[in-house]
Design an enzyme around this catalytic site. Structure first.
Site, PDB file in Angstrom:
ATOM      1  N   PHE A 199       0.849  -1.195   0.000  1.00 29.96           N
ATOM      2  CA  PHE A 199       0.000   0.000   0.000  1.00 29.96           C
ATOM      3  C   PHE A 199       0.888   1.249   0.000  1.00 29.96           C
ATOM      4  O   PHE A 199       1.923   1.275   0.667  1.00 29.96           O
ATOM      5  CB  PHE A 199      -0.897  -0.038   1.247  1.00 29.96           C
ATOM      6  CG  PHE A 199      -1.976   1.003   1.249  1.00 29.96           C
ATOM      7  CD1 PHE A 199      -3.160   0.792   0.561  1.00 29.96           C
ATOM      8  CD2 PHE A 199      -1.804   2.199   1.930  1.00 29.96           C
ATOM      9  CE1 PHE A 199      -4.159   1.762   0.561  1.00 29.96           C
ATOM     10  CE2 PHE A 199      -2.795   3.175   1.921  1.00 29.96           C
ATOM     11  CZ  PHE A 199      -3.981   2.951   1.244  1.00 29.96           C
ATOM     12  N   ASP A 211       0.755  -4.938   8.769  1.00 26.01           N
ATOM     13  CA  ASP A 211      -0.311  -3.979   8.515  1.00 26.01           C
ATOM     14  C   ASP A 211      -1.592  -4.778   8.282  1.00 26.01           C
ATOM     15  O   ASP A 211      -1.677  -5.561   7.332  1.00 26.01           O
ATOM     16  CB  ASP A 211       0.046  -3.117   7.297  1.00 26.01           C
ATOM     17  CG  ASP A 211      -0.987  -2.032   7.045  1.00 26.01           C
ATOM     18  OD1 ASP A 211      -2.177  -2.243   7.357  1.00 26.01           O
ATOM     19  OD2 ASP A 211      -0.604  -0.971   6.500  1.00 26.01           O
ATOM     20  N   TYR A 214     -11.664   2.066  10.064  1.00 25.50           N
ATOM     21  CA  TYR A 214     -12.813   2.604   9.308  1.00 25.50           C
ATOM     22  C   TYR A 214     -13.177   1.717   8.128  1.00 25.50           C
ATOM     23  O   TYR A 214     -14.081   2.045   7.388  1.00 25.50           O
ATOM     24  CB  TYR A 214     -12.535   4.044   8.843  1.00 25.50           C
ATOM     25  CG  TYR A 214     -11.210   4.240   8.122  1.00 25.50           C
ATOM     26  CD1 TYR A 214     -11.040   3.840   6.802  1.00 25.50           C
ATOM     27  CD2 TYR A 214     -10.131   4.829   8.774  1.00 25.50           C
ATOM     28  CE1 TYR A 214      -9.836   4.019   6.146  1.00 25.50           C
ATOM     29  CE2 TYR A 214      -8.917   5.003   8.133  1.00 25.50           C
ATOM     30  CZ  TYR A 214      -8.777   4.601   6.817  1.00 25.50           C
ATOM     31  OH  TYR A 214      -7.575   4.760   6.176  1.00 25.50           O
ATOM     32  N   LYS A 215     -12.456   0.612   7.940  1.00 26.88           N
ATOM     33  CA  LYS A 215     -12.795  -0.303   6.846  1.00 26.88           C
ATOM     34  C   LYS A 215     -13.749  -1.375   7.387  1.00 26.88           C
ATOM     35  O   LYS A 215     -14.886  -1.065   7.723  1.00 26.88           O
ATOM     36  CB  LYS A 215     -11.516  -0.863   6.230  1.00 26.88           C
ATOM     37  CG  LYS A 215     -10.707   0.246   5.527  1.00 26.88           C
ATOM     38  CD  LYS A 215      -9.349  -0.179   5.014  1.00 26.88           C
ATOM     39  CE  LYS A 215      -8.650   1.026   4.357  1.00 26.88           C
ATOM     40  NZ  LYS A 215      -7.229   0.784   4.095  1.00 26.88           N
ATOM     41  N   ARG A 267     -13.031  -3.716  -7.393  1.00 21.71           N
ATOM     42  CA  ARG A 267     -12.971  -4.444  -6.121  1.00 21.71           C
ATOM     43  C   ARG A 267     -14.372  -4.634  -5.550  1.00 21.71           C
ATOM     44  O   ARG A 267     -15.162  -3.688  -5.477  1.00 21.71           O
ATOM     45  CB  ARG A 267     -12.154  -3.656  -5.077  1.00 21.71           C
ATOM     46  CG  ARG A 267     -10.697  -3.515  -5.394  1.00 21.71           C
ATOM     47  CD  ARG A 267      -9.902  -3.083  -4.169  1.00 21.71           C
ATOM     48  NE  ARG A 267     -10.485  -1.904  -3.510  1.00 21.71           N
ATOM     49  CZ  ARG A 267      -9.966  -1.344  -2.429  1.00 21.71           C
ATOM     50  NH1 ARG A 267      -8.873  -1.847  -1.867  1.00 21.71           N
ATOM     51  NH2 ARG A 267     -10.524  -0.274  -1.881  1.00 21.71           N
TER      52      ARG A 267
HETATM   53  C1  LIG Z   1      -6.301   1.848   4.221  1.00 22.63           C
HETATM   54  C2  LIG Z   1      -4.867   1.509   4.451  1.00 22.63           C
HETATM   55  C3  LIG Z   1      -4.033   2.389   5.149  1.00 22.63           C
HETATM   56  C4  LIG Z   1      -4.568   3.717   5.592  1.00 22.63           C
HETATM   57  O1  LIG Z   1      -3.704   4.492   6.336  1.00 22.63           O
HETATM   58  P1  LIG Z   1      -4.258   5.830   7.003  1.00 22.63           P
HETATM   59  O2  LIG Z   1      -3.139   6.369   7.753  1.00 22.63           O
HETATM   60  O3  LIG Z   1      -5.454   5.459   7.820  1.00 22.63           O
HETATM   61  O4  LIG Z   1      -4.717   6.750   5.908  1.00 22.63           O
HETATM   62  C5  LIG Z   1      -2.728   1.984   5.409  1.00 22.63           C
HETATM   63  N1  LIG Z   1      -2.267   0.785   4.980  1.00 22.63           N
HETATM   64  C6  LIG Z   1      -3.061  -0.083   4.291  1.00 22.63           C
HETATM   65  C7  LIG Z   1      -2.533  -1.411   3.873  1.00 22.63           C
HETATM   66  C8  LIG Z   1      -4.376   0.273   3.999  1.00 22.63           C
HETATM   67  O5  LIG Z   1      -5.155  -0.552   3.315  1.00 22.63           O
END
Ligand SMILES: *Cc1c(COP(=O)(O)O)cnc(C)c1O
Length: 410
Positions: free
Chosen positions: A134, A205, A230-231, A379
């Site tokens: 990511f 992560d 938030y997911k 997705r």
């Molecule tokens: C959604 C996501 C993030 C989001 O990071 P934020 O700091 O909350 O914006 C980080 N890593 C992965 C793998 C994600 O899917």
């Protein structure tokens, strides 16, 4: 699995309705405030509102902030929120009490834990992560390389070559458990052991894992983890992220971001920093109480949910989607981009189509909310607590008609 039991019979909309009627989690859908006429397949980007989150935030506004004012910090338990909400979340990632706090964002938590891990291995200089991770994870590692004078370097290995790219200079392995594009899932147990075999620490992560697949940080012996809420946890837009530090490491790791909420005695107003003895040393500043309240309310929905049942439903939804695409969308230039083996996939199925960028808004216009990831992925997030088998059927029917329309000249 429910769907494979049906393998021999014809699969139609009625069969999907029967699967829903037998679904042991079917009652949970009523705890979500989903708009009418929408099939929401984007809970892997932003989970929907739950009634319990709305009620919790309303209570904080009216009774706590509105009624208690400053006394809310002590009388309404705002001060303990990072630890209390973290403890509530811990079961979902296989952590014990006092191993998880909620604070900051995933990005900030990645910076804190990655630097703390590197400083705990001063004789080693390499961070291993995966190509295609990511973006924020990649940027965090790029930032580590630029920190003055540390000499840290980053190796981006291909996902299938990770274990072979570790050596005795590896200080930290930073991986996303579930890939955001395709849902491909790493074997946490195997890769954690590979990192430990060379003496490295591992930071997982869990953004696309928590609330989507069972995670057993304790059972895998994982050192560190972060994730957003938030997911699949439905904590609300920008809800505080979480971080996990295995209990045995908590006294050894020092946060690079010192702040008063990480001090051993926050309200002693001491003039010099002394880290809290436990995971609270990774707090920075004042807790975002409203965000934490929404998350705390959203987590109520998970109370009593059997996580293996949730996984079984998620796999059932995924296998149904793959099967319907194979059977009913053949010839529409669409292909399954996620692993077909559900053991190697998180709670999403991604499809590849050359006109994906046009298909996603066309689906949304029909009430089917998915998302587009460049260059050609659609997705489908498959949240097991509120989606129904019939939603998957209806979504594939909408997809067929959208793709057939896109393919037509003029
Ligand atoms: C959604 C996501 C993030 C989001 O990071 P934020 O700091 O909350 O914006 C980080 N890593 C992965 C793998 C994600 O899917």
């Amino acid at each position: 699995m429910l769907v494979t039991e049906q393998e021999s019979g014809a699969l139609d909309r009625e069969a999907c309705l029967r699967l829903d009627a037998e679904d042991p989690l079917r009652e949970l859908r009523s705890r979500f405030e989903l708009p009418d006429g929408v099939i929401y397949l984007d809970g892997n980007s932003l989970g929907p509102l739950t009634t319990s989150a709305r009620e919790r935030v309303e209570r904080v506004l009216r009774e706590e902030w509105g009624g208690l004012l400053i006394a809310g910090w002590t009388e309404a338990g705002w001060l303990e929120a990072p630890v209390r909400v973290g403890d509530r979340l811990a079961r979902l990632v296989g952590a014990g009490p006092g191993e998880v706090i909620v604070s900051d964002t995933t990005t900030v938590n990645l910076h804190k834990l990655a630097q703390a891990a590197l400083r705990a291995r001063p004789d080693r200089k390499t961070v291993v992560t995966e190509a295609g991770n990511f973006p924020t994870d990649l940027y965090v590692t790029e930032c580590l390389e630029r920190l003055a004078g540390q000499g840290w370097c980053v190796r981006r290995a291909a996902p299938e070559a990770l274990a072979g790219s570790l050596d005795d200079d590896t200080a930290l392995v930073l991986l996303s458990h579930v890939d955001y594009r395709t849902g491909r899932m790493h074997d946490m147990q195997v890769l954690t052991r590979a990192a430990h075999d060379v003496g490295a620490l591992v930071l997982w992560d869990l953004c696309h894992s928590v609330g989507a697949v069972p995670v057993d940080l304790g059972g895998c012996g994982a050192d560190l983890a972060v994730g957003c809420t938030y997911k699949f946890l439905n904590g609300g837009p920008g809800a505080p992220a979480f971080l996990y530090v295995a209990r045995a490491l908590q006294g050894q790791l020092v946060s690079p971001l010192w702040g008063w909420f990480g001090h051993e005695e926050v309200f002693a107003f001491a003039e010099s920093y002394e880290p809290a003895p436990d995971v609270r040393r990774f707090l920075t500043g004042t807790t975002g109480v409203l965000g934490a309240a929404a998350l705390e309310g959203a987590l109520e929905v998970w109370d009593g949910v059997d996580l293996l049942q949730a996984r079984e439903k998620s796999v059932g939804l995924g296998q149904l989607l793959v099967r319907l695409v194979d059977e009913r969308a053949a010839g529409l230039a669409v292909e399954v981009a996620s692993p077909r083996d559900p053991e190697r996939r998180g709670s999403q199925v991604s499809l590849r189509h050359p006109l994906a960028a046009e298909a996603v808004p066309a689906l949304a216009a029909r009430g089917v909310v998915t998302d587009f990831r460049p260059p050609d992925l659609i997705r489908f997030g498959l949240a097991p607590l509120y989606l129904r088998y019939v939603d998957v059927w209806d979504a594939v029917e909408a997809l067929r008609s959208v793709l057939a329309g896109l393919g037509r000249p003029g």
